[in-house]
Enzyme design. Structure first.
Site, PDB file in Angstrom:
ATOM      1  N   LYS A  22      55.077  25.517  47.279  1.00  0.00           N
ATOM      2  CA  LYS A  22      55.031  26.424  45.945  1.00  0.00           C
ATOM      3  C   LYS A  22      54.009  27.389  45.911  1.00  0.00           C
ATOM      4  O   LYS A  22      53.737  28.545  45.593  1.00  0.00           O
ATOM      5  CB  LYS A  22      54.870  25.444  44.752  1.00  0.00           C
ATOM      6  CG  LYS A  22      54.437  26.066  43.434  1.00  0.00           C
ATOM      7  CD  LYS A  22      54.331  25.146  42.259  1.00  0.00           C
ATOM      8  CE  LYS A  22      52.902  24.481  42.147  1.00  0.00           C
ATOM      9  NZ  LYS A  22      51.878  25.546  41.432  1.00  0.00           N
ATOM     10  N   ARG A 121      40.307  27.943  32.779  1.00  0.00           N
ATOM     11  CA  ARG A 121      40.550  28.569  34.087  1.00  0.00           C
ATOM     12  C   ARG A 121      40.378  30.060  33.886  1.00  0.00           C
ATOM     13  O   ARG A 121      41.478  30.763  34.017  1.00  0.00           O
ATOM     14  CB  ARG A 121      42.212  27.933  34.265  1.00  0.00           C
ATOM     15  CG  ARG A 121      42.557  26.554  34.613  1.00  0.00           C
ATOM     16  CD  ARG A 121      43.713  26.284  34.950  1.00  0.00           C
ATOM     17  NE  ARG A 121      43.976  26.466  36.323  1.00  0.00           N
ATOM     18  CZ  ARG A 121      44.969  26.471  36.972  1.00  0.00           C
ATOM     19  NH1 ARG A 121      46.208  25.898  36.275  1.00  0.00           N
ATOM     20  NH2 ARG A 121      45.367  26.517  38.222  1.00  0.00           N
ATOM     21  N   ASP A 303      45.252  18.409  43.634  1.00  0.00           N
ATOM     22  CA  ASP A 303      46.657  18.273  43.335  1.00  0.00           C
ATOM     23  C   ASP A 303      47.117  17.060  43.573  1.00  0.00           C
ATOM     24  O   ASP A 303      48.141  16.586  43.181  1.00  0.00           O
ATOM     25  CB  ASP A 303      47.588  19.466  43.902  1.00  0.00           C
ATOM     26  CG  ASP A 303      47.273  20.693  43.427  1.00  0.00           C
ATOM     27  OD1 ASP A 303      47.334  21.934  44.052  1.00  0.00           O
ATOM     28  OD2 ASP A 303      46.248  20.921  42.467  1.00  0.00           O
TER      29      ASP A 303
END
Ligand code: EPZ
Length: 415
Positions: A22, A121, A303
């Site tokens: 991804k 972010r 992640d």
């Protein structure tokens, strides 16, 4: 609303072919705008974020179509430089079209991107680097208008090896005549994949440690390119096999991309067998490992932090987690606690005391990797769990439910 219904207790056993990454395919699709012409990407995962990227490409005037794992983009017809907020909100990677549009048209109008809520972010490092290249940045409320009429050669020293900023600056540097040096660039494999793709399109990019040197202004043409395997998908399934005491063979991946994860899993008493493009994990007993501290590549990937926490929740012993990349990436902890996990958590730290049994519960996926962690915990739990808002998970894991079902998981999907 997509929900997963899981009955826990079965060890994951079988073989999984890992899909394309991804976090590589998304920058590559943005790069197609900078390159212009026709690009064909293979090994593209069937995930929601790719759909979003194709929607943005079509909005910009490109022809974009997908068949199976193949995506064809013809960016020659691109005729717009603005991306509406409704598309920007759907994923963080939408911001990567900024650099691509500046190279192609010298102008881009975007909003702050959406995506997983992992704390603040900002895109200040992206804008800092673009300004160094001579871009003008104007904030108009929620909208940001960037122009880059005369891109300048320069050296950009990133204060932090931001993945997105590195990718955006790489794409914008393609327009800069002479040389742009990006220092302290991110070293994630997805960056290397973007560099290889751009070189295949004719770009002149040299890498020296964490310095990327781009000689812009050279003509670029579209190319055919195979997206690298998804190291985070692979890490997630390995961790799920460890948590459920299973026996899983992963194929079509690059084991060298996830050594930080496999190193921890072998310390946690998993038996790992590494092949050229395969990894097998067998786990009979799982020991807690500590500390688990996230870091830029090739440290332990942020992640994989949430999935690993779900596994440590059912390991023997105590593990300490430190999340150093995002300011608010422990949002999966309440759901794991509802399943009986013993976790003490502060803003970026957590102490996990493994328990013998978790219990099925209802939980709401908070984000992509947090949702995957809840599924892992549910697969280990006694009884039934329901994970709602599973759209978050399907942004980044192709065929998640059928893949798990084929490995023995009792999981069903409802809309
Ligand atoms: C990319 O996000 C990935 N997303 C993330 O994966 C991954 O967690 C992250 O890199 C770190 O590896 C994609 O590639 C689409 P960063 P990105 O810029 O680019 C701060 C997933 O689950 N920062 O390296 O946003 C930022 O707030 C997703 O697949 C600034 O302060 O990551 C964060 O704390 C989640 N200013 C840290 O740096 C900036 O201008 C790392 O961000 C940019 C970033």
């Amino acid at each position: 609303m997509v929900a997963y219904h899981i009955s826990g207790g079965a060890p994951l056993q079988g073989t999984i072919a890992i899909h394309g990454a991804k976090n590589s395919v998304l920058p590559l699709l943005a790069a197609a705008v900078a390159v212009g012409g026709r690009c064909t990407l293979t090994n593209c995962p069937a995930i929601r974020d790719v759909d979003t990227a194709l929607d943005i490409l079509r909005h910009l005037g490109c022809a974009a179509r997908r068949s199976a794992d193949r995506v064809e983009v013809d960016a020659s017809g691109a005729n717009r430089t603005d991306i509406p907020a409704r598309l920007m909100r759907r994923m963080r990677a939408a911001v990567l079209f900024l650099g691509a549009l500046l190279t192609r048209f010298g102008r881009a109008e975007i909003s702050l991107p959406g995506g997983c809520v992992l704390g603040e972010r900002p895109i200040d490092l992206h804008l800092f680097g673009l300004r160094r290249m001579g871009a003008e940045v104007e904030a108009r409320g929620e909208r940001i208008v960037c122009t880059m009429a005369n891109p300048q050669p320069c050296t950009i020293a990133l204060p932090f090896p931001s993945v997105g900023a590195t990718e955006n600056l790489l794409l914008a540097a393609l327009a800069c005549p002479d040389e742009v040096n990006i220092c302290n660039a991110a070293l994630e494999p997805e960056i290397a994949d973007l560099v290889l793709f751009l070189r295949a399109c004719g770009a002149e990019i040299a890498e020296k440690g964490s310095v990327l040197r781009v000689r812009g202004g050279v003509p670029l043409t579209g190319c055919a390119y195979r997206v690298m395997p998804d190291r985070i998908e692979a890490a997630t399934y390995l961790i799920a096999a460890a948590a459920t005491r299973g026996d899983l063979l992963l194929t079509e991946l690059c084991p060298e991309h996830l050594t930080a994860v496999t190193e921890l899993l072998s310390r946690a008493s998993c038996e790992l067998t590494v092949g050229g493009h395969s990894l097998r994990l067998r786990c009979r007993s799982l020991r807690a490992v500590s500390p688990i501290r996230t870091a830029p590549y090739d440290g332990f990937p942020t992640d994989a932090q949430a999935p690993m926490m779900a596994a440590m929740a059912v390991a023997e012993g105590v593990s300490v987690f430190e999340e150093t990349i995002f300011s608010d990436r422990l949002r999966h902890v309440p759901a794991l606690r509802r399943m009986g996990a013993q976790i003490l958590a502060a803003k970026t730290h957590a102490v996990v005391t493994g328990v013998k049994t978790l219990y099925g519960a209802r939980a709401e996926a908070t984000d992509l990797r947090g949702g995957a962690a809840m599924v892992i915990a549910a697969l280990c739990a006694q009884g039934e769990s329901v994970i709602t808002e599973a759209e978050h998970i399907e942004r980044g894991y192709a065929d998640f439910v059928p893949v798990l079902q084929a490995c023995g998981a009792a999981i069903e999907r409802s809309n």
